[in-house]
Design a protein around this motif. Structure first.
Motif, short mmCIF file in Angstrom:
data_model
loop_
_atom_site.label_atom_id
_atom_site.label_comp_id
_atom_site.label_asym_id
_atom_site.label_seq_id
_atom_site.Cartn_x
_atom_site.Cartn_y
_atom_site.Cartn_z
N GLY A 6 82.23 33.78 73.28
CA GLY A 6 83.52 33.42 72.92
C GLY A 6 83.42 33.14 71.22
O GLY A 6 82.79 32.25 70.94
N SER A 8 86.79 32.96 69.60
CA SER A 8 88.02 32.44 69.13
C SER A 8 88.73 31.90 70.29
O SER A 8 88.32 31.95 71.59
CB SER A 8 88.82 33.47 68.36
OG SER A 8 89.10 34.44 69.23
N SER A 9 89.89 31.21 70.00
CA SER A 9 90.87 30.44 70.83
C SER A 9 90.08 29.79 71.92
O SER A 9 89.02 28.92 71.59
CB SER A 9 91.49 31.78 71.60
OG SER A 9 92.67 31.38 72.49
N THR A 10 90.42 29.59 73.06
CA THR A 10 90.05 28.84 74.10
C THR A 10 88.63 29.08 74.71
O THR A 10 88.09 28.15 75.40
CB THR A 10 91.01 28.89 75.56
OG1 THR A 10 91.12 30.07 75.88
CG2 THR A 10 92.35 28.21 74.98
N LYS A 12 86.07 29.83 72.70
CA LYS A 12 85.01 29.64 71.40
C LYS A 12 83.70 28.97 71.94
O LYS A 12 83.69 27.95 72.54
CB LYS A 12 85.54 28.95 70.38
CG LYS A 12 84.83 28.73 69.12
CD LYS A 12 85.33 28.19 67.96
CE LYS A 12 84.58 28.35 66.81
NZ LYS A 12 84.56 29.61 66.10
N VAL A 35 90.46 34.55 80.67
CA VAL A 35 91.00 34.18 79.77
C VAL A 35 92.30 33.84 79.60
O VAL A 35 93.31 34.51 79.84
CB VAL A 35 90.59 35.52 78.76
CG1 VAL A 35 91.19 34.99 77.24
CG2 VAL A 35 89.44 35.75 78.63
N ASP A 37 95.11 33.16 77.77
CA ASP A 37 95.78 33.54 76.65
C ASP A 37 96.98 34.42 76.92
O ASP A 37 97.05 35.41 77.40
CB ASP A 37 94.70 34.06 75.62
CG ASP A 37 95.39 34.47 74.26
OD1 ASP A 37 96.27 35.33 73.92
OD2 ASP A 37 95.19 33.56 73.30
N GLN A 84 87.72 42.65 71.05
CA GLN A 84 89.18 41.75 71.02
C GLN A 84 90.22 42.35 71.91
O GLN A 84 90.43 43.28 72.25
CB GLN A 84 89.75 41.98 69.43
CG GLN A 84 91.00 41.20 69.50
CD GLN A 84 91.69 41.31 68.07
OE1 GLN A 84 91.15 42.28 67.29
NE2 GLN A 84 92.84 40.83 67.70
N VAL A 88 92.07 37.40 71.59
CA VAL A 88 90.92 36.69 71.76
C VAL A 88 89.64 37.57 71.40
O VAL A 88 89.63 38.74 71.70
CB VAL A 88 90.88 36.23 73.29
CG1 VAL A 88 89.27 35.60 73.65
CG2 VAL A 88 91.75 35.22 73.54
N PRO A 130 90.88 32.14 63.66
CA PRO A 130 91.23 31.11 64.96
C PRO A 130 91.59 29.70 64.56
O PRO A 130 91.84 29.01 65.31
CB PRO A 130 89.88 31.16 65.91
CG PRO A 130 88.62 31.40 64.70
CD PRO A 130 89.42 32.26 63.93
#
Length: 165
Positions: A6, A8-10, A12, A35, A37, A84, A88, A130
């Protein structure tokens, strides 16, 4: 064994092992990799393994799947590729991954291929980082420093005038 890391985002820093013949990625909990998002479709994409070759396949997602910035529907993955899904980003990596390429023998030649679609500059770069947008907090300090500088100079001028007169 190959993994998705991961970026980016949640997700990472999380590592997702690709230890099945087919791994499904999406927002639904039934996916192999879930994920959370809103830009990720319920069943967004899959990664299939054939020996040591891994293939990324978009499953008709709403926001599409990108590989190293280019929209893809199906593509072979190589180590350090950035996948991507929605907003994400995940980095594909693996020690013994077959990229499907045969290295040139002897005096091999390189070829350059034109892009199949023109490169466009995005309207905004809000999803590029991010970390969100950078706030410019220097403006108040510049004003405070300018006022303090003016007061110091005014005080020195006042002191010199009083001493000389």
């Amino acid at each position: 064994m190959a993994v998705l890391i991961g970026m980016s985002s949640t997700v990472k820093g999380q590592k997702f092992e690709l230890n099945r013949e087919e791994v499904f990625i999406g927002r639904n909990a039934q996916n192999t990799i879930s994920v959370e998002d809103s830009a990720v479709s319920g069943r967004h994409c899959s990664i299939t393994r054939d020996g040591q070759k891994y293939t990324l396949v978009d499953l008709g997602s709403t926001n599409g799947t990108r590989l190293n910035g280019a929209a893809v529907t199906k593509s072979i993955l190589r180590p350090k590729d950035i996948v991507q899904i929605g907003a994400v980003e995940l980095m594909f990596d693996g020690a013994e991954v077959d990229t499907g390429e045969v290295p040139p023998v002897g005096g091999g030649s390189a070829s350059v291929e034109a892009l199949s679609e023109p490169v466009e500059v995005p309207e905004t770069f809000k999803t590029a980082s991010p970390f969100g947008s950078r706030k410019d907090s220097r403006k108040p300090w510049v004003i405070v420093t300018a006022i303090l500088g003016f007061l110091v100079i005014a005080g020195l001028v006042f002191f010199v005038v009083k001493v000389l007169l």
